[in-house]
Scaffold this motif. Structure first.
Motif, PDB file in Angstrom:
ATOM      1  N   THR A   1       0.819  -1.212   0.000  1.00  0.00           N
ATOM      2  CA  THR A   1       0.000   0.000   0.000  1.00  0.00           C
ATOM      3  C   THR A   1       0.850   1.257   0.000  1.00  0.00           C
ATOM      4  N   GLY A   2       2.129   1.127   0.410  1.00  0.00           N
ATOM      5  CA  GLY A   2       3.004   2.298   0.474  1.00  0.00           C
ATOM      6  C   GLY A   2       2.781   3.154   1.692  1.00  0.00           C
ATOM      7  N   ASN A   3       1.925   2.690   2.608  1.00  0.00           N
ATOM      8  CA  ASN A   3       1.559   3.516   3.753  1.00  0.00           C
ATOM      9  C   ASN A   3       2.189   3.078   5.067  1.00  0.00           C
ATOM     10  N   ILE A   4       2.954   2.000   5.085  1.00  0.00           N
ATOM     11  CA  ILE A   4       3.483   1.534   6.360  1.00  0.00           C
ATOM     12  C   ILE A   4       4.878   2.109   6.578  1.00  0.00           C
ATOM     13  N   PRO A   5       5.236   2.384   7.810  1.00  0.00           N
ATOM     14  CA  PRO A   5       6.579   2.903   8.083  1.00  0.00           C
ATOM     15  C   PRO A   5       7.637   1.808   7.968  1.00  0.00           C
ATOM     16  N   GLU A   6       8.820   2.182   7.560  1.00  0.00           N
ATOM     17  CA  GLU A   6       9.899   1.196   7.461  1.00  0.00           C
ATOM     18  C   GLU A   6      10.237   0.601   8.821  1.00  0.00           C
ATOM     19  N   SER A   7       9.925   1.357   9.864  1.00  0.00           N
ATOM     20  CA  SER A   7      10.209   0.850  11.217  1.00  0.00           C
ATOM     21  C   SER A   7       9.415  -0.421  11.511  1.00  0.00           C
ATOM     22  N   GLN A   8       8.240  -0.571  10.903  1.00  0.00           N
ATOM     23  CA  GLN A   8       7.457  -1.795  11.110  1.00  0.00           C
ATOM     24  C   GLN A   8       8.198  -3.001  10.544  1.00  0.00           C
ATOM     25  N   ILE A   9       8.768  -2.823   9.353  1.00  0.00           N
ATOM     26  CA  ILE A   9       9.514  -3.924   8.744  1.00  0.00           C
ATOM     27  C   ILE A   9      10.779  -4.202   9.542  1.00  0.00           C
ATOM     28  N   ASP A  10      11.435  -3.139   9.984  1.00  0.00           N
ATOM     29  CA  ASP A  10      12.639  -3.321  10.799  1.00  0.00           C
ATOM     30  C   ASP A  10      12.325  -4.077  12.080  1.00  0.00           C
TER      31      ASP A  10
END
Length: 680
Positions: A608-617
């Motif tokens: 979606t392009g809406n999630i922060p990279e910190s979530q993946i980290d």
């Protein structure tokens, strides 16, 4: 009958989710009904000799000769259901005779292997009606004498409601257990032709009357008008199966299907096919079949109802060069032979599928469908290791054989990193595409034998549903799995949302072929993959998330909600495994997050392009990984996202875009089915 209806994905998604649980049929029961009945295709039917419903059903004009002839036309092109309108006046004038004529109709339709959907009430067309000889048709005028039932008469004669109650209850009581009746459609287009809010009392009453009789068949009331929010909510809430009307283009049709399937019940389009509007057999019927949505077009034989003429005619116009509705002329010749050829092709028998191996006590039984003939082979469990199974893919020229596994054990969730690893996802039964891709990538040869040495093959979910060779695809993975292990390699089969849906009884995306197979084998579809089957045992041994080296593999992704649980991979797989085949309501609250929209096999947040990279980290840190590889959400080409933290591998195999991800000695490549390699 409405020419303006265009169902919107937005208006249906906005419906409150609690309406899904208000019908008396459970979702599992509705899906079981769908699986037993197969794909339904048919017409809204009135014989060509009847100008309206009364002329069809009254004694003096009940035309069994024409019924038999014209239902024969339908049988020849493989149609399996007719939607037939009743009228209370025909019953009111002669209750016993009316019921007897319904029985006659059902006997005729049954001889032609055609089920029936009866319609009780209708708010469309002419408001005045009377028993006896019906008015003559107005030449060239579409539905010139079609009748409402009961129309505005109920506003002027409130006591008519009591008559209608007796009528509905008597008919339902007489036919509530009749297998020739597939569905009861309680009310066609309530609120149409200016009735609007006046239709509410009858709509609510007919639902109540039907529930009091409680027929074994499902009831439905089709949604048809985007602006009728309250009607739509009520109609869906009180339908055992979902039905709708759509005379628009394929974009509108697909939006309607996608939105209605979210309610988890079988879906049938009970009106479509208006040629001048681009609603065609050639464009729409393949979509209905692919999505396993019933398809009932308007009109079988052009006759006194004149629905081959366009709406809006004043009278006396010549026959149009492009018919509005209908398939056949009265002599049985089609308006367009290409249309009838297509209908016949899409309705042809399933052909070949299997094997399905079911265990009971000390025996196993293998069921297959080979060129439309059922074959059954029984063997003793003590001979299981020696049992050889031959698989005949339906759409591929080369067969293959395999030996059954000695036993199935739950797969490990963590593996060391191999020197080379190939990843694909979302094959969904496209067996020939998978074979071509795997041979091009040198994973196996043309004889289905493993040639990838110590390499690993990862399938990121969605083995089931839309393709024509799901069973052969499952068995091929089953075969490759043992061959790979003997060569020092490995096949990782990770389950996706479509796989869990098939195990748990949610069949909204299953191709109709497999319901036909189940019906032909006389085995309920869900039992083909039950825990006492070979494929069922094998599927239940698989994980929903695995770690290979320092890469995390799953079908869809890890949401923030799953992150917050801080559960180990071992816990996720082991705790969820017992519930793969359970309906959502049977899953403990503590595990609901792993089976809903935020689960590892449903989540779409990465795309979606809406999630922060910190979530993946956070995910990578939690599981000690540097990367997540997922399928589920279609991308044009296999690609890296979020600075390489995520790789999306779901390309549209159904549309001929066949790609695999190769990770070899730390380098990433995109491979296609020609064997061409491109650095990622």
């Amino acid at each position: 009958m409405n020419i303006f209806f265009r169902i919107s994905i937005l208006f249906l998604v906005a419906l409150p989710t609690e309406i899904q649980a208000q019908g008396t049929w459970s979702i599992e029961k509705a899906n079981t009904w769908s699986a037993h009945g197969g794909w339904l295709t048919g017409c809204n039917f009135i014989p060509s000799t009847a100008v309206n419903q009364l002329e069809m059903w009254q004694e003096l004009t009940f035309d069994t000769t024409t019924l038999n002839k014209e239902l024969g036309y339908a049988e020849k092109i493989g149609l399996t259901i007719m939607r037939v309108f009743l009228h209370h006046v025909a019953w009111q004038e002669d209750p016993n005779g009316f019921v007897g004529r319904m029985r006659q109709y059902l006997a005729i339709s049954n001889r032609h292997h055609i089920k029936t959907m009866f319609v009780f009430f209708d708010d469309c067309w002419n408001d005045l009606y009377a028993p006896g000889t019906q008015p003559a048709l107005i030449p060239s005028v579409h539905n010139s004498q079609w009748l409402k039932d009961p129309g505005s008469r109920i506003d002027d004669v409130p006591a008519l409601m009591d008559t209608l109650e007796m009528y509905v209850k008597e008919v339902l009581t007489k036919f509530k257990d009749d297998e020739r009746v597939a569905i009861w459609d309680l009310y066609n287009e309530p609120g149409h032709f200016g009735h609007k809010e006046k239709s509410w009392p009858l709509l609510k009453n007919v639902v109540r009357w039907a529930r009091e009789i409680n027929p074994c068949q499902p009831i439905t009331i089709g949604v048809w008008n985007q602006s009728f929010d309250k009607f739509n909510q009520y109609q869906i809430a009180n339908s055992d199966i979902i039905s709708f009307h759509n005379y628009r283009d394929t974009v509108s049709l697909i939006a309607a299907i996608d939105s209605l399937k979210r309610f988890g019940r079988p879906v049938i389009c009970t009106e479509y096919m208006k040629r001048p509007n681009g609603s065609l057999f050639s464009t729409h019927l393949p979509i209905f079949k692919r999505e396993h949505v019933g398809a009932i077009n308007w009109g079988l034989v052009a006759g006194k109802s004149q629905t081959n003429f366009p709406q809006g005619n004043k009278g006396g116009e010549p026959e149009p060069s492009l018919w509005y509705h209908d398939i056949f002329r009265q002599d049985g010749s089609p308006f367009n032979s290409k249309e009838t050829d297509l209908i016949k092709e899409l309705n042809k028998p399933v052909g070949t599928d299997g094997a399905y191996i079911i265990y009971a006590r000390n025996h196993g039984v293998s069921y297959s469908l080979i060129h439309n003939r059922v074959t059954i082979d029984s063997f003793k469990l003590k001979n299981r290791r020696r049992q050889q199974i031959t698989i005949l893919p339906a759409q591929y020229p080369v067969n293959f054989s395999l030996k059954l596994h000695t036993k199935e054990v739950n797969q490990p969730y963590q593996y060391p990193s191999p020197s080379k690893l190939l990843v694909v996802s979302d094959i969904e039964g496209e067996f020939s595409a998978f074979v071509k891709l795997m041979t091009a990538c040198k994973v196996m040869d043309s004889g289905y034998s493993w040639t990838f040495g110590p390499g690993h093959l990862v399938i990121c979910g969605d083995l089931f549903d839309r393709g024509n060779d799901v069973t052969a695809y499952l068995w091929l993975l089953y075969r490759l799995e043992k061959q790979a292990q003997k060569a020092g390699g490995y096949v990782h089969v990770i389950l996706g949302n479509h796989d869990i849906m098939n195990l748990s009884g949610d069949y909204r995306y299953v191709d109709c072929k497999y319901f036909t197979v189940a019906r032909t084998l006389q085995i309920p579809y869900k039992e083909l993959y039950a825990a006492n089957t070979e494929l069922g045992r094998w599927l239940r041994s698989k994980n929903i998330v695995e770690k290979i080296g320092d890469i995390l593999f799953m079908h869809a992704g890890i949401s923030q909600e799953v992150n917050s649980k801080k559960m180990s991979l071992e816990a996720i797989n082991n705790l969820c495994r017992p519930f793969y085949d359970q309906p959502r309501q049977a899953i403990p609250d503590s595990l609901q997050i792993f089976f809903g929209p935020q689960s590892p096999f449903w989540y779409r947040g990465y795309f979606t392009g809406n999630i922060p990279e910190s979530q993946i980290d956070e995910t990578l840190a939690l599981y000690g990984c540097r990367q997540v590889v997922v399928g589920h959400t279609i991308v044009d080409n296999i690609q890296k996202l979020y600075k390489g933290r995520v790789v999306g591998v779901d390309v549209n195999h159904h549309q001929g875009n066949h790609q695999a991800l190769l990770i070899e000695n730390g380098q990433y490549f995109r491979l296609n089915d020609l064997g061409e390699r491109e650095t990622l």
